[in-house]
Design a protein around this motif. Structure first.
Motif, PDB file in Angstrom:
ATOM      1  N   ILE A  92       0.765  -1.230   0.074  1.00  0.00           N
ATOM      2  CA  ILE A  92      -0.009  -0.078  -0.026  1.00  0.00           C
ATOM      3  C   ILE A  92       0.914   1.287   0.091  1.00  0.00           C
ATOM      4  CG2 ILE A  92      -1.733   1.354   1.261  1.00  0.00           C
ATOM      5  CD1 ILE A  92      -2.045  -1.478   2.609  1.00  0.00           C
ATOM      6  N   VAL A  94       1.566   4.824   1.125  1.00  0.00           N
ATOM      7  CA  VAL A  94       1.325   5.595   2.499  1.00  0.00           C
ATOM      8  C   VAL A  94       1.924   6.699   2.619  1.00  0.00           C
ATOM      9  CG1 VAL A  94       0.281   3.530   3.603  1.00  0.00           C
ATOM     10  CG2 VAL A  94       2.669   4.031   3.974  1.00  0.00           C
ATOM     11  N   GLN A  98      -1.213   8.478   7.253  1.00  0.00           N
ATOM     12  CA  GLN A  98      -1.978   7.112   6.855  1.00  0.00           C
ATOM     13  C   GLN A  98      -1.346   5.921   7.686  1.00  0.00           C
ATOM     14  OE1 GLN A  98      -1.404   7.321   2.811  1.00  0.00           O
ATOM     15  NE2 GLN A  98      -3.438   8.060   2.580  1.00  0.00           N
ATOM     16  N   ILE A 102      -3.965   2.500   8.780  1.00  0.00           N
ATOM     17  CA  ILE A 102      -3.625   1.309   8.183  1.00  0.00           C
ATOM     18  C   ILE A 102      -3.168   0.276   9.207  1.00  0.00           C
ATOM     19  CG2 ILE A 102      -2.088  -0.027   6.716  1.00  0.00           C
ATOM     20  CD1 ILE A 102      -2.136   2.448   4.739  1.00  0.00           C
ATOM     21  N   SER A 106      -5.214  -3.506   9.943  1.00  0.00           N
ATOM     22  CA  SER A 106      -4.497  -4.469   9.866  1.00  0.00           C
ATOM     23  C   SER A 106      -4.632  -5.440  11.018  1.00  0.00           C
ATOM     24  CB  SER A 106      -2.913  -4.420   9.607  1.00  0.00           C
ATOM     25  OG  SER A 106      -3.010  -3.598   8.494  1.00  0.00           O
ATOM     26  N   MET A 136      -9.808  -6.342   1.822  1.00  0.00           N
ATOM     27  CA  MET A 136      -9.338  -5.432   1.014  1.00  0.00           C
ATOM     28  C   MET A 136     -10.235  -4.131   0.558  1.00  0.00           C
ATOM     29  SD  MET A 136      -6.645  -6.447  -0.196  1.00  0.00           S
ATOM     30  CE  MET A 136      -6.445  -5.390  -1.726  1.00  0.00           C
ATOM     31  N   LEU A 139      -9.507  -1.297   2.327  1.00  0.00           N
ATOM     32  CA  LEU A 139      -8.418  -0.439   1.778  1.00  0.00           C
ATOM     33  C   LEU A 139      -8.824   0.254   0.535  1.00  0.00           C
ATOM     34  CD1 LEU A 139      -5.399  -3.237   2.134  1.00  0.00           C
ATOM     35  CD2 LEU A 139      -5.803  -0.962   3.638  1.00  0.00           C
ATOM     36  N   GLN A 140     -10.031   0.133   0.216  1.00  0.00           N
ATOM     37  CA  GLN A 140     -10.257   0.982  -1.201  1.00  0.00           C
ATOM     38  C   GLN A 140      -9.979   2.519  -1.194  1.00  0.00           C
ATOM     39  OE1 GLN A 140     -14.272   0.220  -2.627  1.00  0.00           O
ATOM     40  NE2 GLN A 140     -13.873  -1.887  -2.891  1.00  0.00           N
ATOM     41  N   TYR A 142      -7.262   3.583  -0.170  1.00  0.00           N
ATOM     42  CA  TYR A 142      -5.772   3.844  -0.605  1.00  0.00           C
ATOM     43  C   TYR A 142      -5.333   3.144  -1.739  1.00  0.00           C
ATOM     44  CZ  TYR A 142      -6.160   4.446   4.725  1.00  0.00           C
ATOM     45  OH  TYR A 142      -6.549   4.513   5.932  1.00  0.00           O
ATOM     46  N   ILE A 144      -3.260   0.812  -3.597  1.00  0.00           N
ATOM     47  CA  ILE A 144      -2.565  -0.710  -3.552  1.00  0.00           C
ATOM     48  C   ILE A 144      -1.605  -0.545  -4.680  1.00  0.00           C
ATOM     49  CG2 ILE A 144      -3.143  -2.911  -3.705  1.00  0.00           C
ATOM     50  CD1 ILE A 144      -4.562  -1.808  -1.669  1.00  0.00           C
TER      51      ILE A 144
END
Length: 166
Positions: A92, A94, A98, A102, A106, A136, A139-140, A142, A144
């Protein structure tokens, strides 16, 4: 369409992966997920294959696999009677601001930070496919940078259907 995971025990011989995957490609069947590794007995490899199709197609896949000379055992990995897992590594992008967010997400999913650089993090997460998909989804927001998924691997529960090979 239904998804079916199969645990296939094969002889650990040269070309066995090619023969199994060739069976799918020759018949136009799609492999959704594939993983393989040597078992406790180095003469054998366990492959976990996930395929999609209607009942007839899934039945044909199983019958065709049983015909392969290298195949010693096939088990359906059904929900409730088996344990399945998948591993993902997600890189990711970052910013410093951020990182904590995250890390928090996690930790909720029991993920592990396996690499950190000035501008990225790599998170390792293992679990059922639904858990990984939910992670996942969170995490949209951020970017990837890279994603690697191992595919499903699994075993049936208990010892009643263990195949002993000599």
């Amino acid at each position: 369409m239904r998804r079916q995971a199969l645990s296939i025990l094969v002889e650990n011989t040269s070309g066995v992966l090619s023969r199994v995957s060739g069976l799918f490609s020759r018949r136009g069947y799609n492999i959704d997920s594939f993983s393989a590794g040597v078992t406790a007995d180095p003469r054998f490899t366990r492959m976990t294959v996930v395929a999609s199709g209607d009942e007839l197609i899934l039945e044909q896949i199983e019958k065709q696999l049983e015909k392969l000379e290298d195949v010693r055992d096939i088990k359906k990995l059904e929900t409730g009677t088996s344990v399945t897992r998948e591993l993902i590594l997600v890189k990711i992008k970052v910013k410093d601001t951020q990182r904590q967010a995250i890390l928090s997400v996690s930790q909720i999913y029991h993920g592990k930070v396996v690499d950190v650089t000035n501008d990225s993090m790599v998170i390792e997460l293992t679990g059922h496919q639904d858990k990984l998909d939910a992670f996942m989804d969170l995490l949209q927001g951020y970017e990837i940078l890279e994603l690697a998924r191992t595919g499903i691997t699994g075993l049936t529960r208990g010892s009643a259907d263990v195949t002993y090979l000599d």
